[in-house]
Design an enzyme around this catalytic site. Structure first.
Site, PDB file in Angstrom:
ATOM      1  N   LYS A 117       0.817  -1.220   0.000  1.00  0.00           N
ATOM      2  CA  LYS A 117       0.000   0.000   0.000  1.00  0.00           C
ATOM      3  C   LYS A 117       0.849   1.268   0.000  1.00  0.00           C
ATOM      4  CE  LYS A 117      -1.518   1.241   3.965  1.00  0.00           C
ATOM      5  NZ  LYS A 117      -2.179   1.107   5.277  1.00  0.00           N
TER       6      LYS A 117
ATOM      7  N   HIS B 109      -1.864  -2.901  14.546  1.00  0.00           N
ATOM      8  CA  HIS B 109      -1.083  -1.817  13.950  1.00  0.00           C
ATOM      9  C   HIS B 109      -1.117  -0.658  14.929  1.00  0.00           C
ATOM     10  CE1 HIS B 109       0.670   0.922  11.126  1.00  0.00           C
ATOM     11  NE2 HIS B 109       0.578   0.094  10.113  1.00  0.00           N
TER      12      HIS B 109
ATOM     13  N   GLU C 230       4.662  -5.747   9.241  1.00  0.00           N
ATOM     14  CA  GLU C 230       4.175  -5.267   7.936  1.00  0.00           C
ATOM     15  C   GLU C 230       4.629  -3.836   7.693  1.00  0.00           C
ATOM     16  OE1 GLU C 230       0.026  -5.244   8.738  1.00  0.00           O
ATOM     17  OE2 GLU C 230      -0.163  -7.403   8.888  1.00  0.00           O
TER      18      GLU C 230
END
Ligand SMILES: *Cc1c(COP(=O)(O)O)cnc(C)c1O
Length: 389
Positions: A65, A193, A270
């Site tokens: 992304k 996250h 990530e």
């Protein structure tokens, strides 16, 4: 908190730097035109290995992304990274870069049937969910997938809160887990996250503690948990410096040891911005100037609808680098983008020398959430990307 000064402080922060000098910028601008995004392959490789070293034992799934440019994906693929995808488009980009589906994790907690099926059919087997409706969807379309359940957490220092939209609130998470079990799904771990552009690694330490508490509750219920995914969040330097990879990773690693060191599990992350931001520098040109009510205004050929879209969507404040700035003086000025929209202003608060029409500016840390969210508004094409090194 103790404020470290001067040299001592410099050891723990890194500043935004251009990946090329003005001589090369002039050459590239002549050859390819401006605006031009320049990706440094060697800088990306260095950043990847610095993060690997800062997070020993953690497998890195690059968040496509943040920038799914083929140069960046291919380089990370060749370095043996893994990849985090969210859509068919990111699947295709990752496949084109050479990633095999077994090195992919699909992290979108709310997928269309088509997105889920396409990725599943391509061979992706790891998916994320955070609610019982998504669990039903997965049970219907990809019942043998391996799942991570995303938990909502709060990282206090992050510029962008990524738990305000996704992640199961901890108070509901057990019920969602039970639902997944009733559907026969295979939940193998948790993800979270802390938020993007996290500037205080202590956030991870406290989040990891609460995730461990939940992990133990789930383990007691008999869930075979084997993966912890600590998400993204690693910061990059912009106008503000960022902590070094080492100092940031050290605290995160310590948090992992404290809260999960006793478990024989696989740790993954990530990272998006932390890997992709610094490898890219924008070359933009001053295309016009004026003085408006006493203030110098400069129009450049890239702006908020283009590569500086990160200023709108990502709240990033990019430093503007001018050639030989130190012996040209500096004054308050406004730097604006090329569209006819009055809100297309890149900077009002950076002091710069008197600029000439035609001169080039360099803008570092343009690799994450910048070109990725650019649009061709007003008939102005988005910046071209080239790779050096
Ligand atoms: C955006 C995102 C990332 C990457 O975050 P960074 O802050 O750029 O490291 C990772 N995982 C998920 C699920 C995301 O949505």
């Amino acid at each position: 908190m103790i404020q470290l000064q001067g040299v001592a402080r410099a050891a723990f922060v890194r500043e935004a730097r251009a990946v090329l000098d003005f001589d090369l910028a002039r050459q590239l601008a002549f050859e390819y035109g401006t605006p031009l995004l320049v990706v440094s392959k060697s800088k990306l490789i260095d950043t990847y290995h610095a993060m690997r070293q800062a997070l020993p034992g953690v497998d890195l799934y690059y968040a496509a992304k943040s920038n799914c440019d083929l140069n960046i994906l291919s380089t990370l693929c060749a370095e043996n990274a893994f990849v985090d995808i969210c859509s068919e488009g990111e699947l295709d980009a990752a496949l084109a870069a050479g990633f095999t589906p077994d090195r992919m994790l699909h992290t979108h907690p709310c997928k269309t049937d088509r997105n889920l099926l396409r990725c599943y059919d391509a061979g992706v087997r790891w998916f994320v969910f955070d609610n019982s409706f998504e669990a039903e969807k997965i049970a219907r379309l990809a019942p043998d997938a391996s799942l991570l359940m995303r938990l909502a957490v709060s990282g206090n220092s992050s510029m962008i809160n990524l738990s305000s939209k996704f992640g199961a609130p901890l108070e509901d998470a057990l019920e969602i887990l039970q639902c997944a079990r009733q559907l026969g799904l295979n939940v193998r771990g948790f993800s979270f996250h802390v938020g993007s552009q996290c500037t205080d690694p202590e956030d991870y330490r406290s989040v990891l503690r609460s995730v461990r508490g939940f992990w133990d509750q789930a383990a007691e219920l008999g869930f075979g948990l084997e993966i912890l995914d600590i998400g993204g969040g690693f910061p990059a330097p912009y106008l503000e410096n960022a902590p070094t990879m080492d100092s940031f990773g050290f605290v995160v690693s310590e948090g992992l040891r404290e809260s999960f060191g006793d478990l024989p599990i696989r740790l993954i992350a990530e990272p998006g911005r932390g890997l992709s931001a610094e490898c890219t520098t924008l070359i933009t040109r001053v295309i016009g100037k004026s003085t408006r009510w006493g203030t110098p205004w400069y129009i450049i050929d890239d702006g908020l609808y283009g590569s500086f879209s990160g200023k709108v969507f990502d709240h990033a404040d990019f430093p503007l680098i001018v050639e030989n700035a130190w012996d040209r003086g500096a004054e308050a000025c406004v730097i604006a983008g090329p569209t006819c929209d009055s809100s297309d202003v890149v900077s009002r608060d950076q002091y710069l020398p008197v600029l000439e029409v035609g001169e080039l500016l360099l803008v570092p840390s343009m690799g994450a959430y910048a070109g990725a969210s650019a649009s061709p508004f007003n008939g102005l094409p988005v910046a071209r990307t080239i790779q050096i090194d």
